[in-house]
Design a protein around this motif. Sequence first.
Motif, short mmCIF file in Angstrom:
data_model
loop_
_atom_site.label_atom_id
_atom_site.label_comp_id
_atom_site.label_asym_id
_atom_site.label_seq_id
_atom_site.Cartn_x
_atom_site.Cartn_y
_atom_site.Cartn_z
N THR A 1 48.42 -51.35 20.51
CA THR A 1 47.01 -51.14 20.82
C THR A 1 46.11 -51.68 19.70
O THR A 1 45.01 -52.16 19.97
N ALA B 1 52.53 -54.31 29.00
CA ALA B 1 52.46 -53.34 27.90
C ALA B 1 53.86 -52.83 27.59
O ALA B 1 54.77 -52.95 28.42
N LEU C 1 42.25 -51.78 19.31
CA LEU C 1 41.85 -50.36 19.23
C LEU C 1 42.22 -49.80 17.86
O LEU C 1 43.01 -50.39 17.13
N LEU D 1 45.09 -55.08 21.51
CA LEU D 1 43.86 -54.64 22.17
C LEU D 1 42.72 -54.36 21.20
O LEU D 1 41.60 -54.09 21.64
N TRP E 1 53.49 -48.29 20.34
CA TRP E 1 52.20 -48.26 21.02
C TRP E 1 51.02 -48.32 20.05
O TRP E 1 50.01 -48.95 20.33
#
Lengths: 632, 632
Positions: free
Chosen positions: B464, B405, B470, B468, B460
């Motif tokens: 994300t 990350a 999100l 990911l 970030w």
Amino acid sequence: MHRAIATVSLSGTLRQKLEAIAAAGFDGIELFEADFVNFRGTAAELRRIVADLGLSIDLYQPFRDFEGMPEAQFHRSLERAERKFDLMEAMGAPLVLCCSNTSPLSVNDPARAAAQLHELAERAARRNLRVGFEALAWGRHTSRYAQAWDIVQRADHPHLGLILDSFHTLSLKDDPAGIAAIPGEKIFFVQMADAPLLSMDVLQWARHHRSFPGQGDFDVVGFFEQVLRAGYTGPLSLEIFNDIFRETPNRRTAVDAMRSLLYLESETRERLANGNAPAQPQRVELFNPPPAPALSGLSFIEFAADEASAATLGALLGQLGFRRVGRHRSKAVTLYRQGGIHFIVNAQPDSFARQRFEAHGTSVCALGVRCADPLAAVGRASAMRSQRHDSPVGPNELRVPAIVAPGGNLIHFVPEALGANGLYETDFILEDAGPGDSDAGLTRIDHVALGLALDQLDTWVLFTRAVLGLEPGESLELADPFGLIRSRGVANADRSLRLVLNVSLSQRTRTARTLSVTGGGAVHHIALDCDDIFDTVARLRANGTRFVPISDNYYDDLATRIDVAPELLARMREAGVLFDRSAAGDYLHIYTESFDGGLFFEVAQRVGGYDAYGALNAPARMASQAQQPQQD
Amino acid sequence: MHRAIATVSLSGTLRQKLEAIAAAGFDGIELFEADFVNFRGTAAELRRIVADLGLSIDLYQPFRDFEGMPEAQFHRSLERAERKFDLMEAMGAPLVLCCSNTSPLSVNDPARAAAQLHELAERAARRNLRVGFEALAWGRHTSRYAQAWDIVQRADHPHLGLILDSFHTLSLKDDPAGIAAIPGEKIFFVQMADAPLLSMDVLQWARHHRSFPGQGDFDVVGFFEQVLRAGYTGPLSLEIFNDIFRETPNRRTAVDAMRSLLYLESETRERLANGNAPAQPQRVELFNPPPAPALSGLSFIEFAADEASAATLGALLGQLGFRRVGRHRSKAVTLYRQGGIHFIVNAQPDSFARQRFEAHGTSVCALGVRCADPLAAVGRASAMRSQRHDSPVGPNELRVPAIVAPGGNLIHFVPEALGANGLYETDFILEDAGPGDSDAGLTRIDHVALGLALDQLDTWVLFTRAVLGLEPGESLELADPFGLIRSRGVANADRSLRLVLNVSLSQRTRTARTLSVTGGGAVHHIALDCDDIFDTVARLRANGTRFVPISDNYYDDLATRIDVAPELLARMREAGVLFDRSAAGDYLHIYTESFDGGLFFEVAQRVGGYDAYGALNAPARMASQAQQPQQD
């Protein structure tokens, strides 16, 4: 005046804020509700802490979204008010700030707003408390003081009055002239805030970017003048929402806050005294310091060094065409001169300069400014809460009064009566007075540029205005390859004294790195004037001075932007000289490479009435410095 | 697609920018004029450097204040253009960006603007160059793409076309739907920028606060969809003016930039595939990565420690009701469990965790997220330019795929097929599976809060989203006693995985100090769910857990703000539990004191559909933490 400040204006826990406020000499506070909500103690305990510090709680704030509500919300809000009144009684706060409603539920009905505020004031009166109604600039139906005053008049209750905040009036460009017609006793409280002129939503502006009077661009003096003409005799208070103040150690912010009020009072006092309209009978006493000093340029710049770095710096000054002309009578201090410029290199052990050297390396540690009455200047500075500095004085030496500038450097006030060399003839054994072979034609100090930490810019703007009587110019943003620089010049009226305040918003620029080497409030370059920049640059290059190289592309671009004579363009290109033009005149300038971790010099020639600093060219300089360490 | 980026989007010298752009895999650049003006080399030298890096110069920009001018200025501008065309020929730039005029001298006359642009295009055509006309959002007479397209049509020259920039359209809330009707070949260039929704002057917004697609609040996918529907086949480029990017090391920014384009392409590809309207024949190939993973909560959190701190942390976890349930088969790694929560404490020498421990002290070094197809998740991450991480695997151990990350911690993808304990049964020797006496009723991980450096928030948010899958929630500003905190939650659709991204704008807050201890991208607290917070808190206190005390004043104030049942208020006051309410439900929560320099835990109970993080209460927590070190 009774001087107060809102707790929201400072960083820290509530107790730390109160201690800083008391230490700065305030009389009272506005208690910001969130500070109490998170305080670990009762209202009675707070009352005792505040009293022990010699302060009063003058205002509890804010009480929101009250007036002009439907009945259900109104009754609920009255209940809410009673709970706040409980607290106010327990902590001894006599007045609550009720700010105009921002709720979408509120209705545009001044009669209803007045009736509801009347009821609130009636409840307050039962406990001998008072309610002040303030127009928020972003209030839904009430955004101007005249509207709030209309509602207060309709409500007609002795325990209801008006609260004025300069931000809410001046941010909307509303005219404060009408304030003078309001009966002073119906103005219950006055909050003063300045702000930079920004193009943004007024709520965001208000919540993040207010500043103390004298730090921003508003005519706060004109506003306060109207308040005094109204016959107001209540507290003079500061309510400043500022992101940077939230981070700055609060003792420093509190001193700035007090200085801003003293400055506001003294400026307003002068304006009232000079005004044509007959003033109301003077009902409050305004701060009356000695007048701001009349300064007439820089007499000297003093560098802190040790023996080794003094020699290195001396050699550099030699390349710049300076000649060593004296040694101090009793100290390891050397005097250099060129034209009307004096540089002092101080390598005396156990001196103030040595302390600065040990903390910050070879760096400027003092400025000498010429003025007619040095003692009055120090008196003004002390009155404005600057610290006086007394150095030990040897036999046959002059005592030159000095003060401590923000960040710790000294400013000496050199008596004009001494003439150009009087100071040096007394303190120094002069070796040679004539110009040397290496003289490069530098004549005087044009300006001194300081690299400041982000939280020091407002401090310096206020210090230079209130203590030195300088006025700030335009605030500019400049692009360094590694971040933005904010730059603002401050100068006296005849421009014999100019400082440039530079702040790096990034940690990665050269300006920021200079700061980390030399401490906040450090001089990062010194600009020196000449009469013929091409002749001076040629002589300096012959002496071994190295200048920051400028890209050929700069000159190609310059030719498309400004109509410069081709032969002048060619000379500038050859010499590496930068160019700027205003309506009033031209500015030709060039920067030396950096010395010892940061400090560098600028050579400048002003033509006509040019009144700025070539800031548009700073990116060319910064880009060139950034390309310096590597082959490019 | 041919992917490009404007040099103004990155920090550094021009050469450093070009190297970062090439390293991130871009095909071309927009050359920002100021970067060339300050570049120490000729246009031909730049052409060679760019070509050696495998890049092309796709656009030279900007050319300002051209169209709609009086004759005198027009002829001067044509001269200026010829000089720029000289440069473009020498550096091999085929296209110049001419942005709509902002000068007060310009007249509102589309016919004149068209005639003048026709002449400019004619001059360009003589050298086989092209001119793209762009509507600036703050253009004096032309601010919308439809106006610019009207002028381009009137000018009717093959060497004149349109340049589109999503910022200028979306910041004015203009509808991009009309773009699809423009012939693709008349769109010469497309610049994509996202931005947070801010209430400020559009020029300031544009110059300081743009961001890469996926980092802001604009519907950039909807905009790009219209561009593709128009049949556009030219470069896809980023022109981002952002104060923080100016300061951020440019290699990192360039990777974010490339990720943002890949994300934009893949999202737009999906939108086109799912669209009802018949798409134009697909004329460009859009990036087509594996789909974003379907994640289902956190399987474990791993802490980096050494032997001594592992024991301390183990004791703390014991107080929190966790039980040691296993030892790793081959490593100094311990497993703790409570309810569905697994914490791993890794004190293995020579491991990744030990490296993190040595750099950052005891801290979270990895998160394990459950997902259906870990290999596909790693494939998605690699496609989106995240780095895969392979740890050494011992005998009888599972290989759990992992990625790095931003900031260096790991994210492991744990196969759902392993069930709740499968991973641990394989890798650990389980000691005891049942709940212990100290169990406090904690059931699952609610969210993990990260403390980020200012320049990491956008990184970030994009990571994300793109890696990911999100989605970010609202961006909030919270007052710490020593500065502001910006906070933004990101979560998956079923809310089984929630992260909170916190940025301290000040260096003096606890959040900032945690960062300096544990490094950027560090976990500063972990929130754990329970079903009955009063029971859980009582058990935790009995175990020895210490919570941050909350002022009584908080509860008095809460009662005036929210209609809470008196008995619930009394229980919260007694337990020190904080409260928030949304339209959908309630949130009860409490924070532990900090462990070892920063990390702390939150215990939470969600009631109904409450979907946030009690951020309004964070100031109460931060104020309490600030009062911790001293008696107050």
